[in-house]
Design a protein around this motif. Structure first.
Motif, short mmCIF file in Angstrom:
data_model
loop_
_atom_site.label_atom_id
_atom_site.label_comp_id
_atom_site.label_asym_id
_atom_site.label_seq_id
_atom_site.Cartn_x
_atom_site.Cartn_y
_atom_site.Cartn_z
N THR A 90 0.87 -1.17 -0.17
CA THR A 90 -0.01 -0.02 -0.09
C THR A 90 0.70 1.13 0.06
O THR A 90 0.43 2.15 -0.69
CB THR A 90 -0.99 -0.09 1.23
OG1 THR A 90 -1.96 -1.14 1.19
CG2 THR A 90 -1.80 1.33 1.16
N ALA A 91 1.91 1.31 0.69
CA ALA A 91 2.70 2.25 0.92
C ALA A 91 3.49 2.69 -0.40
O ALA A 91 3.55 3.65 -0.92
CB ALA A 91 3.76 2.20 1.92
N LEU A 92 3.86 1.63 -1.22
CA LEU A 92 4.60 1.71 -2.40
C LEU A 92 3.52 2.29 -3.64
O LEU A 92 3.91 3.10 -4.26
CB LEU A 92 5.17 0.28 -2.87
CG LEU A 92 6.16 -0.18 -2.28
CD1 LEU A 92 6.71 -1.58 -2.54
CD2 LEU A 92 7.59 1.01 -2.36
N GLU A 93 2.33 1.84 -3.37
CA GLU A 93 1.36 2.09 -4.38
C GLU A 93 1.17 3.76 -4.15
O GLU A 93 1.01 4.74 -5.11
CB GLU A 93 0.18 1.64 -4.16
CG GLU A 93 -1.16 1.86 -5.20
CD GLU A 93 -0.85 1.44 -6.60
OE1 GLU A 93 -1.43 2.22 -7.75
OE2 GLU A 93 0.34 0.68 -7.08
N CYS A 94 1.03 4.09 -2.90
CA CYS A 94 0.69 5.47 -2.50
C CYS A 94 1.98 6.42 -3.32
O CYS A 94 1.67 7.43 -3.79
CB CYS A 94 0.68 5.79 -1.04
SG CYS A 94 -0.73 5.25 -0.22
N VAL A 95 3.27 6.10 -3.07
CA VAL A 95 4.39 6.64 -3.53
C VAL A 95 4.37 6.98 -5.19
O VAL A 95 4.67 7.80 -5.52
CB VAL A 95 5.48 6.18 -2.90
CG1 VAL A 95 6.93 6.47 -3.70
CG2 VAL A 95 5.80 6.47 -1.49
#
Length: 122
Positions: A90-95
């Motif tokens: 999820t963090a990678l997708e947000c970035v």
């Protein structure tokens, strides 16, 4: 820290939203709030924000949807995602969608302030 920077805080939890607004008003930010993603997108379309504190899990439009709509509108404020959904994919997708940082809830207000200062300085 005297800033007069424009901030949008987006969260469906009224208490958290109020706490965020009060914290950053005390730091001299000009703070607007939005209670869901659709409300946030409407405000982002109409107003320039220097920074957005964005929850992921919200009604009407989630934080990922907000990030996608900002990208489509070519609006590029600094975005810090605040969420209880603390996982690496999820963090990678947000970035990938333009977020500058990712802070897990519950968070320490002092730590959040440092993240905001760091992101605004980048």
């Amino acid at each position: 820290m005297k800033t007069h920077l424009k901030m949008l805080c987006v969260d469906d939890n009224a208490d958290l939203l109020n706490n965020l607004a009060q914290q950053f008003i005390a730091e001299d930010f000009d703070v607007d709030t939005a209670v869901d993603g659709r409300d946030a997108v409407e405000k982002i379309a109409a107003i320039h924000y220097d920074i957005v504190l964005l929850d992921l899990k919200m009604p009407r439009l989630d934080g990922m949807g907000v990030l996608k709509e900002m990208k489509a509108m070519n609006k590029n404020p600094h975005v810090i995602v605040l969420t209880a959904l603390a996982d690496v994919p999820t963090a990678l997708e947000c970035v990938k969608l333009g977020a500058r940082d990712y802070v897990s809830k519950p968070y320490d207000p002092e730590d959040l302030l440092h993240v905001v200062i760091k992101v605004l300085g980048s």
